[in-house]
Design a protein around this motif. Structure first.
Motif, mmCIF file in Angstrom:
data_model
loop_
_atom_site.group_PDB
_atom_site.id
_atom_site.type_symbol
_atom_site.label_atom_id
_atom_site.label_comp_id
_atom_site.label_asym_id
_atom_site.label_seq_id
_atom_site.Cartn_x
_atom_site.Cartn_y
_atom_site.Cartn_z
ATOM 1 N N GLU A 23 4.454 89.599 -0.260
ATOM 2 C CA GLU A 23 4.296 88.156 -0.451
ATOM 3 C C GLU A 23 4.473 87.350 0.835
ATOM 4 N N TYR A 24 5.480 87.737 1.652
ATOM 5 C CA TYR A 24 5.839 86.917 2.806
ATOM 6 C C TYR A 24 5.655 87.604 4.160
ATOM 7 N N GLY A 25 5.378 88.899 4.157
ATOM 8 C CA GLY A 25 5.167 89.614 5.413
ATOM 9 C C GLY A 25 6.421 89.781 6.247
ATOM 10 N N ARG A 26 7.580 89.758 5.593
ATOM 11 C CA ARG A 26 8.857 89.890 6.296
ATOM 12 C C ARG A 26 9.714 90.958 5.630
ATOM 13 N N ASP A 27 10.744 91.384 6.319
ATOM 14 C CA ASP A 27 11.692 92.379 5.824
ATOM 15 C C ASP A 27 12.881 91.655 5.201
ATOM 16 N N ILE A 28 13.104 91.873 3.918
ATOM 17 C CA ILE A 28 14.181 91.157 3.213
ATOM 18 C C ILE A 28 15.564 91.533 3.739
ATOM 19 N N MET A 29 15.727 92.771 4.163
ATOM 20 C CA MET A 29 17.042 93.199 4.672
ATOM 21 C C MET A 29 17.401 92.422 5.941
ATOM 22 N N GLN A 30 16.461 92.332 6.848
ATOM 23 C CA GLN A 30 16.697 91.602 8.087
ATOM 24 C C GLN A 30 16.884 90.112 7.810
ATOM 25 N N ASP A 31 16.070 89.567 6.912
ATOM 26 C CA ASP A 31 16.193 88.150 6.575
ATOM 27 C C ASP A 31 17.544 87.844 5.947
ATOM 28 N N MET A 32 18.042 88.721 5.086
ATOM 29 C CA MET A 32 19.355 88.492 4.454
ATOM 30 C C MET A 32 20.466 88.502 5.493
ATOM 31 N N LEU A 33 20.388 89.438 6.416
ATOM 32 C CA LEU A 33 21.402 89.519 7.467
ATOM 33 C C LEU A 33 21.381 88.260 8.338
ATOM 34 N N GLU A 34 20.200 87.835 8.731
ATOM 35 C CA GLU A 34 20.063 86.641 9.569
ATOM 36 C C GLU A 34 20.544 85.391 8.817
ATOM 37 N N LEU A 35 20.213 85.305 7.556
ATOM 38 C CA LEU A 35 20.638 84.169 6.749
ATOM 39 C C LEU A 35 22.151 84.161 6.564
ATOM 40 N N GLN A 36 22.742 85.318 6.290
ATOM 41 C CA GLN A 36 24.202 85.393 6.134
ATOM 42 C C GLN A 36 24.907 84.969 7.414
ATOM 43 N N THR A 37 24.394 85.393 8.552
ATOM 44 C CA THR A 37 24.971 85.010 9.847
ATOM 45 C C THR A 37 24.904 83.497 10.038
ATOM 46 N N ALA A 38 23.771 82.900 9.694
ATOM 47 C CA ALA A 38 23.610 81.448 9.838
ATOM 48 C C ALA A 38 24.520 80.678 8.882
ATOM 49 N N ILE A 39 24.674 81.170 7.664
ATOM 50 C CA ILE A 39 25.560 80.514 6.695
ATOM 51 C C ILE A 39 26.998 80.589 7.168
ATOM 52 N N ASP A 40 27.411 81.762 7.639
ATOM 53 C CA ASP A 40 28.780 81.910 8.158
ATOM 54 C C ASP A 40 29.029 80.957 9.325
ATOM 55 N N ALA A 41 28.051 80.841 10.222
ATOM 56 C CA ALA A 41 28.193 79.944 11.372
ATOM 57 C C ALA A 41 28.282 78.494 10.914
ATOM 58 N N ALA A 42 27.437 78.111 9.965
ATOM 59 C CA ALA A 42 27.445 76.737 9.463
ATOM 60 C C ALA A 42 28.766 76.404 8.773
ATOM 61 N N GLN A 43 29.278 77.350 7.998
ATOM 62 C CA GLN A 43 30.558 77.108 7.326
ATOM 63 C C GLN A 43 31.713 77.090 8.316
ATOM 64 N N GLY A 44 31.517 77.721 9.466
ATOM 65 C CA GLY A 44 32.525 77.705 10.522
ATOM 66 C C GLY A 44 32.392 76.509 11.448
ATOM 67 N N GLY A 45 31.502 75.577 11.106
ATOM 68 C CA GLY A 45 31.347 74.359 11.884
ATOM 69 C C GLY A 45 30.494 74.516 13.129
ATOM 70 N N LYS A 46 29.675 75.549 13.180
ATOM 71 C CA LYS A 46 28.859 75.799 14.375
ATOM 72 C C LYS A 46 27.423 75.323 14.214
ATOM 73 N N GLY A 47 27.233 74.247 13.491
ATOM 74 C CA GLY A 47 25.899 73.671 13.350
ATOM 75 C C GLY A 47 25.259 73.997 12.022
ATOM 76 N N PRO A 48 24.168 73.296 11.726
ATOM 77 C CA PRO A 48 23.497 73.496 10.435
ATOM 78 C C PRO A 48 22.675 74.786 10.403
ATOM 79 N N ILE A 49 22.297 75.174 9.196
ATOM 80 C CA ILE A 49 21.411 76.324 9.015
ATOM 81 C C ILE A 49 20.016 75.891 9.471
ATOM 82 N N PRO A 50 19.366 76.671 10.338
ATOM 83 C CA PRO A 50 18.028 76.293 10.801
ATOM 84 C C PRO A 50 17.040 76.189 9.638
ATOM 85 N N PRO A 51 16.134 75.199 9.689
ATOM 86 C CA PRO A 51 15.158 75.007 8.605
ATOM 87 C C PRO A 51 14.342 76.259 8.290
#
Length: 124
Positions: A26-54
């Motif tokens: 459907e999206y031409g991407r790897d869900i495993m890599q996307d989940m890892l990248e998203l989790q990293t961004a959420i952790d950073a955002a919750q730690g006050g290191k900026g918003p999650i990229p659009p």
């Protein structure tokens, strides 16, 4: 499967072995890599290191839509994640992603016990 209450209504999400293939098709991407990248961004955002990229928010929305459609294809009739999301007033990445991640991790766990390793055959 896991049911979450989003915007006051139940939404069922499902993770099976088919999800990575469906996501890739459907999206031409790897869900495993996307989940890892998203989790990293959420952790950073919750730690006050900026918003999650659009871009990652879009990935989260696509992932959520695919897992909801996989769970209830007859109920999720929207043709795209945008159309599906339009049916909600609110949809929080901080509420939904942890549940999706837990569901996915539960899907990855094996239920079989490993067999003993067999010794090498003689003559080879």
């Amino acid at each position: 499967e896991r049911t979450l209450t989003i915007d006051g209504r139940p939404v069922v999400f499902r993770a099976t072995a088919a999800v990575p293939r469906l996501y890739r098709m459907e999206y031409g991407r790897d869900i495993m890599q996307d989940m890892l990248e998203l989790q990293t961004a959420i952790d950073a955002a919750q730690g006050g290191k900026g918003p999650i990229p659009p871009r990652l928010l879009s990935i989260f929305e696509d992932m959520s839509y695919l897992m909801a459609k996989h769970a209830r294809p007859d109920e999720v009739t929207a043709a795209s994640s945008e159309e599906w999301l339009d049916g909600f007033d609110t949809f929080s990445v901080y509420q939904v992603f942890p549940a999706i991640a837990q569901l996915w991790q539960a899907n990855l766990k094996t239920t079989s016990t490993p067999k003993k390793k067999r010794g090498r055959r003689k003559g080879r």
